[in-house]
Design a protein around this motif. Sequence first.
Motif, PDB file in Angstrom:
ATOM      1  N   LYS A  47      98.197  11.444 160.976  1.00  0.00           N
ATOM      2  CA  LYS A  47      99.130  11.096 162.046  1.00  0.00           C
ATOM      3  C   LYS A  47      98.657  11.560 163.424  1.00  0.00           C
ATOM      4  CE  LYS A  47     103.996  11.451 163.217  1.00  0.00           C
ATOM      5  NZ  LYS A  47     105.183  12.277 163.041  1.00  0.00           N
ATOM      6  N   CYS A  48      98.075  12.761 163.516  1.00  0.00           N
ATOM      7  CA  CYS A  48      97.682  13.303 164.832  1.00  0.00           C
ATOM      8  C   CYS A  48      96.648  12.408 165.503  1.00  0.00           C
ATOM      9  CB  CYS A  48      97.081  14.697 164.711  1.00  0.00           C
ATOM     10  SG  CYS A  48      98.012  15.804 163.699  1.00  0.00           S
ATOM     11  N   VAL A  49      95.680  11.965 164.724  1.00  0.00           N
ATOM     12  CA  VAL A  49      94.624  11.126 165.301  1.00  0.00           C
ATOM     13  C   VAL A  49      95.201   9.761 165.708  1.00  0.00           C
ATOM     14  CG1 VAL A  49      92.389  10.016 164.882  1.00  0.00           C
ATOM     15  CG2 VAL A  49      92.819  12.304 163.997  1.00  0.00           C
ATOM     16  N   ILE A  50      96.043   9.207 164.851  1.00  0.00           N
ATOM     17  CA  ILE A  50      96.600   7.876 165.171  1.00  0.00           C
ATOM     18  C   ILE A  50      97.526   7.968 166.389  1.00  0.00           C
ATOM     19  CG2 ILE A  50      97.890   5.884 164.298  1.00  0.00           C
ATOM     20  CD1 ILE A  50      96.918   6.627 161.509  1.00  0.00           C
ATOM     21  N   VAL A  74     104.371   5.977 154.564  1.00  0.00           N
ATOM     22  CA  VAL A  74     105.185   5.033 155.349  1.00  0.00           C
ATOM     23  C   VAL A  74     106.122   5.829 156.258  1.00  0.00           C
ATOM     24  CG1 VAL A  74     107.077   3.342 155.204  1.00  0.00           C
ATOM     25  CG2 VAL A  74     105.006   3.009 153.848  1.00  0.00           C
ATOM     26  N   ASP A  75     106.781   6.841 155.695  1.00  0.00           N
ATOM     27  CA  ASP A  75     107.677   7.683 156.516  1.00  0.00           C
ATOM     28  C   ASP A  75     106.927   8.286 157.703  1.00  0.00           C
ATOM     29  OD1 ASP A  75     109.874   7.217 154.992  1.00  0.00           O
ATOM     30  OD2 ASP A  75     109.750   9.074 153.828  1.00  0.00           O
ATOM     31  N   MET A  76     105.699   8.716 157.446  1.00  0.00           N
ATOM     32  CA  MET A  76     104.894   9.350 158.491  1.00  0.00           C
ATOM     33  C   MET A  76     104.490   8.332 159.566  1.00  0.00           C
ATOM     34  SD  MET A  76     101.204  11.137 157.941  1.00  0.00           S
ATOM     35  CE  MET A  76     101.720  12.533 156.984  1.00  0.00           C
ATOM     36  N   MET A  77     104.041   7.185 159.137  1.00  0.00           N
ATOM     37  CA  MET A  77     103.455   6.222 160.077  1.00  0.00           C
ATOM     38  C   MET A  77     104.491   5.411 160.855  1.00  0.00           C
ATOM     39  SD  MET A  77     100.372   6.937 160.011  1.00  0.00           S
ATOM     40  CE  MET A  77      99.308   7.941 158.965  1.00  0.00           C
TER      41      MET A  77
END
Length: 212
Positions: A47-50, A74-77
């Motif tokens: 997540k941090c990089v995206i 999915v929850d994360m993104m």
Amino acid sequence: MLIAPSILSADFGKLNEEIDELNKTNCDYIHIDVMDGHFVPNLTFGKCVIEAVAKRSKKPLDIHLMVKNIDFFVDMMIELKPYSLSFHIEEEKHINKMIHKIKDNNTKAGIALNPHTSQDSLEYILRYIDFVLLMSVNPGFGGQNFISSTLEKAIRLKEMIEHNNLDCKISMDGGINNQNINMLKESGVDIAVAGNYIFKANNYQEAINSLR
Ligand code: DX5
Ligand code: ZN
């Protein structure tokens, strides 16, 4: 043909500059491959990089999950509000639930199929999704050779979409270059995801032009 450069083949040592270069082109999306080291034997972005890519990008983000724990990812993104998000049918038992979770967050929902997975597996879900991502290589790495049987799958999938009058796009991912992209177009593909072909070129816009 819509073009989605896959940043898996970008130079990660200068990711911001690579995103700036893509911003200058007329590409349609930026494709981001999330790999967990379990569904595929490779690890990529969290997540941090995206989040950093999302901040820098002027293009909509197309996130492709190649992961086992789909619900978790999915929850994360979806918190990053990508334009589109796809996951693999081979790994999810509650597909309908997952599709609605994505769409409820105003993100386009897609299902990805490995090269050996039939388009028929989509019969009862096609009507609920925005796009299908057909893998034309075994997922996990950039720079592999195109698997041509995927074209036959695209033709059959297009027939299913048209027969049922659905608004569902076909995306193809893996081994795409200016030698085979005409066959994609003839097979009904709407979106071409290309990593190696674009990032190994000296001029990204010229590579994108030759794909179009
Ligand atoms: C492969 C990835 C692709 C990959 C395509 O598992 O899903 O998105 O980056 O790269 P090329 O175009 O190099 O095959
Ligand atoms: Zn991909």
